[in-house]
Design a protein around this motif. Structure first.
Motif, PDB file in Angstrom:
ATOM      1  N   CYS A 216       0.858  -1.181   0.000  1.00  0.00           N
ATOM      2  CA  CYS A 216       0.000   0.000   0.000  1.00  0.00           C
ATOM      3  C   CYS A 216       0.897   1.235   0.000  1.00  0.00           C
ATOM      4  CB  CYS A 216      -0.922  -0.036   1.205  1.00  0.00           C
ATOM      5  SG  CYS A 216      -0.011  -0.211   2.772  1.00  0.00           S
ATOM      6  N   ALA A 217       0.509   2.267   0.720  1.00  0.00           N
ATOM      7  CA  ALA A 217       1.287   3.498   0.759  1.00  0.00           C
ATOM      8  C   ALA A 217       2.407   3.468   1.795  1.00  0.00           C
ATOM      9  CB  ALA A 217       0.370   4.682   1.047  1.00  0.00           C
ATOM     10  N   VAL A 218       2.421   2.480   2.689  1.00  0.00           N
ATOM     11  CA  VAL A 218       3.396   2.472   3.782  1.00  0.00           C
ATOM     12  C   VAL A 218       4.848   2.499   3.292  1.00  0.00           C
ATOM     13  CG1 VAL A 218       4.268   1.117   5.726  1.00  0.00           C
ATOM     14  CG2 VAL A 218       1.810   1.467   5.457  1.00  0.00           C
ATOM     15  N   PRO A 219       5.241   1.777   2.224  1.00  0.00           N
ATOM     16  CA  PRO A 219       6.643   1.850   1.798  1.00  0.00           C
ATOM     17  C   PRO A 219       7.100   3.239   1.362  1.00  0.00           C
ATOM     18  CG  PRO A 219       5.609  -0.114   0.914  1.00  0.00           C
ATOM     19  CD  PRO A 219       4.516   0.718   1.499  1.00  0.00           C
ATOM     20  N   MET A 220       6.175   4.172   1.208  1.00  0.00           N
ATOM     21  CA  MET A 220       6.556   5.542   0.859  1.00  0.00           C
ATOM     22  C   MET A 220       6.803   6.400   2.100  1.00  0.00           C
ATOM     23  SD  MET A 220       4.260   6.410  -2.529  1.00  0.00           S
ATOM     24  CE  MET A 220       2.658   6.127  -1.765  1.00  0.00           C
ATOM     25  N   VAL A 221       6.691   5.799   3.304  1.00  0.00           N
ATOM     26  CA  VAL A 221       6.934   6.522   4.551  1.00  0.00           C
ATOM     27  C   VAL A 221       8.373   6.301   5.007  1.00  0.00           C
ATOM     28  CG1 VAL A 221       6.286   6.739   6.979  1.00  0.00           C
ATOM     29  CG2 VAL A 221       4.511   6.330   5.252  1.00  0.00           C
ATOM     30  N   ASP A 222       9.090   7.386   5.280  1.00  0.00           N
ATOM     31  CA  ASP A 222      10.433   7.290   5.858  1.00  0.00           C
ATOM     32  C   ASP A 222      10.281   6.755   7.273  1.00  0.00           C
ATOM     33  OD1 ASP A 222      12.812   7.957   7.353  1.00  0.00           O
ATOM     34  OD2 ASP A 222      13.359   9.346   5.754  1.00  0.00           O
ATOM     35  N   GLN A 223      10.835   5.579   7.534  1.00  0.00           N
ATOM     36  CA  GLN A 223      10.616   4.907   8.817  1.00  0.00           C
ATOM     37  C   GLN A 223      11.395   5.538   9.969  1.00  0.00           C
ATOM     38  OE1 GLN A 223       8.305   2.181   9.279  1.00  0.00           O
ATOM     39  NE2 GLN A 223       7.713   3.140   7.344  1.00  0.00           N
ATOM     40  N   ALA A 224      12.328   6.407   9.660  1.00  0.00           N
ATOM     41  CA  ALA A 224      13.075   7.091  10.723  1.00  0.00           C
ATOM     42  C   ALA A 224      12.372   8.360  11.173  1.00  0.00           C
ATOM     43  CB  ALA A 224      14.485   7.412  10.247  1.00  0.00           C
ATOM     44  N   THR A 225      11.743   9.062  10.238  1.00  0.00           N
ATOM     45  CA  THR A 225      11.156  10.357  10.556  1.00  0.00           C
ATOM     46  C   THR A 225       9.638  10.317  10.709  1.00  0.00           C
ATOM     47  OG1 THR A 225      10.859  10.979   8.226  1.00  0.00           O
ATOM     48  CG2 THR A 225      12.995  11.483   9.257  1.00  0.00           C
ATOM     49  N   GLY A 226       8.984   9.300  10.146  1.00  0.00           N
ATOM     50  CA  GLY A 226       7.537   9.260  10.159  1.00  0.00           C
ATOM     51  C   GLY A 226       6.904  10.223   9.171  1.00  0.00           C
ATOM     52  N   LEU A 227       7.671  10.621   8.150  1.00  0.00           N
ATOM     53  CA  LEU A 227       7.173  11.532   7.121  1.00  0.00           C
ATOM     54  C   LEU A 227       7.049  10.800   5.791  1.00  0.00           C
ATOM     55  CD1 LEU A 227       9.403  14.646   7.901  1.00  0.00           C
ATOM     56  CD2 LEU A 227       7.035  14.256   8.620  1.00  0.00           C
ATOM     57  N   ALA A 229       7.688  10.113   2.077  1.00  0.00           N
ATOM     58  CA  ALA A 229       8.856  10.435   1.267  1.00  0.00           C
ATOM     59  C   ALA A 229       8.720   9.849  -0.135  1.00  0.00           C
ATOM     60  CB  ALA A 229      10.127   9.908   1.937  1.00  0.00           C
ATOM     61  N   GLY A 230       7.488   9.589  -0.575  1.00  0.00           N
ATOM     62  CA  GLY A 230       7.238   8.982  -1.876  1.00  0.00           C
ATOM     63  C   GLY A 230       7.674   9.877  -3.013  1.00  0.00           C
ATOM     64  N   PRO A 231       7.478   9.434  -4.258  1.00  0.00           N
ATOM     65  CA  PRO A 231       6.651   8.296  -4.676  1.00  0.00           C
ATOM     66  C   PRO A 231       7.358   6.936  -4.676  1.00  0.00           C
ATOM     67  CG  PRO A 231       7.453   9.424  -6.614  1.00  0.00           C
ATOM     68  CD  PRO A 231       7.948  10.215  -5.438  1.00  0.00           C
ATOM     69  N   GLU A 232       8.678   6.934  -4.443  1.00  0.00           N
ATOM     70  CA  GLU A 232       9.374   5.654  -4.406  1.00  0.00           C
ATOM     71  C   GLU A 232       9.205   5.003  -3.033  1.00  0.00           C
ATOM     72  OE1 GLU A 232      10.193   4.359  -6.961  1.00  0.00           O
ATOM     73  OE2 GLU A 232      10.961   5.815  -8.394  1.00  0.00           O
ATOM     74  N   PRO A 233       9.216   3.659  -3.023  1.00  0.00           N
ATOM     75  CA  PRO A 233       9.508   2.731  -4.113  1.00  0.00           C
ATOM     76  C   PRO A 233       8.284   2.255  -4.906  1.00  0.00           C
ATOM     77  CG  PRO A 233       9.342   1.514  -2.092  1.00  0.00           C
ATOM     78  CD  PRO A 233       9.121   2.962  -1.727  1.00  0.00           C
ATOM     79  N   VAL A 234       7.091   2.737  -4.527  1.00  0.00           N
ATOM     80  CA  VAL A 234       5.880   2.214  -5.165  1.00  0.00           C
ATOM     81  C   VAL A 234       5.840   2.564  -6.649  1.00  0.00           C
ATOM     82  CG1 VAL A 234       3.359   2.328  -5.178  1.00  0.00           C
ATOM     83  CG2 VAL A 234       4.589   2.176  -3.009  1.00  0.00           C
ATOM     84  N   ARG A 235       6.331   3.758  -7.013  1.00  0.00           N
ATOM     85  CA  ARG A 235       6.299   4.145  -8.426  1.00  0.00           C
ATOM     86  C   ARG A 235       7.065   3.155  -9.284  1.00  0.00           C
ATOM     87  NH1 ARG A 235       8.582   9.940 -10.083  1.00  0.00           N
ATOM     88  NH2 ARG A 235      10.490   9.007  -9.246  1.00  0.00           N
ATOM     89  N   THR A 236       8.257   2.767  -8.852  1.00  0.00           N
ATOM     90  CA  THR A 236       9.043   1.830  -9.650  1.00  0.00           C
ATOM     91  C   THR A 236       8.471   0.425  -9.585  1.00  0.00           C
ATOM     92  OG1 THR A 236      11.067   3.141  -9.492  1.00  0.00           O
ATOM     93  CG2 THR A 236      11.326   0.776  -9.895  1.00  0.00           C
TER      94      THR A 236
END
Length: 287
Positions: A216-227, A229-236
């Motif tokens: 879903c959209a979770v892989p686009m979240v920077d896990q260190a900051t909680g912000l 940071a998309g569109p990668e990696p979902v776009r690729t």
């Protein structure tokens, strides 16, 4: 060299930061302490997720005293240490609009802490004694508060293949933690080899294929900051990992059930039985 366990991670509070360990016990519902706690809406008991509340990623839980104590920490919020209540007040909770029964509320201090950190009225709950929830897929297995499966398994080869494509398109590579796996494999022969693993044996534990992991959209979240940071990696991923069986969602990793409980460690050898020609599509849900 053959396949080995490269990393082990459990996520004490669903949607919050993980804890990497050198050794873990796999129980019927996944790695010990994995997704035993969950943050829910204070009014209706529906689960909170990074999908809509990405700040959860920056909450750092720590299980202490064998699960009898939980420490919570987030930048700017200070820490909270809770004595875990395994059998107190119960409230009804739900995931994805489906009721999963009652869970044990962990009290007002935890509720107030999460409400402040996430900016919305929330409560922290724990899996109750006797909680029994089925997964789904080829081998359904059991699950705690994970989305629907006991384990998420991914390989370094898959991440390397994805990052090579991202970089070719001018983007920056992403770390494995964007996908929040429980088990990371090293030594796979090719990217996404884990898709075809029907049985996986490592340490004294054995796992079985449930379904490929739809993202879903979770892989686009920077896990260190909680912000976000998309569109990668979902776009690729969308350029080469769309799954027609699942409304063209993209996949990365394998969801698995625990067939045999046991202990596994970083560095353990991994044996896998793979699908042969003519096998049913390993991503198709059980009918």
């Amino acid at each position: 060299m053959g396949m080995t366990v490269h990393e082990l991670t459990y996520y004490p509070v669903k949607g919050c930061a993980g804890t990497s360990v050198a050794r873990a016990r796999a129980g019927a519902a996944g790695l010990e302490h994995d997704r035993v706690f969950m943050v829910v809406d204070a009014v209706d008991g529906s689960f909170r997720s990074q999908r809509t509340t990405p700040a959860m990623a920056a909450v750092r839980p720590e299980v202490r005293e064998g699960g009898r104590e939980l420490r919570l920490d987030a930048d700017g919020a200070g820490e909270l240490v809770l004595e875990v209540d395994p059998a107190g007040k119960r409230i009804p909770v739900s995931l994805f609009g489906t009721a999963v029964g009652d869970a044990v509320d962990q009290g007002d201090p935890a509720a107030e802490w999460f409400s402040e950190v996430l900016g919305t009225p929330s409560r922290l709950v724990r899996v109750r004694e006797g909680f029994d929830r089925d997964g789904w897929g080829e081998t359904p297995g059991k699950v705690n508060f994970g989305d629907a499966h006991a384990l998420l398994i991914a390989s370094l080869a898959s991440l390397d293949g994805l990052n090579a494509r991202i970089e070719e398109a001018g983007g920056s590579p992403v770390p494995m933690n964007r996908f929040r796996p429980n088990i990371v494999l090293a030594g796979c022969g090719a990217p996404h080899d884990e898709d075809l693993m029907r049985r996986i044996r490592t340490g004294s534990a054995e796992f079985a294929h449930s379904v490929r992991a739809m993202r879903c959209a979770v892989p686009m979240v920077d896990q260190a900051t909680g912000l976000r940071a998309g569109p990668e990696p979902v776009r690729t991923l969308a350029t080469y990992r769309r799954e027609p069986l699942y409304d063209n969602k993209v996949s990365f990793g394998l969801k698995a059930a625990v067939l045999r409980e046991g202990v596994l460690s970083v560095g353990d050898a991994v044996e896998a039985e793979r699908y042969g020609n003519g096998a049913p599509d390993p991503g198709r849900p059980a009918s």
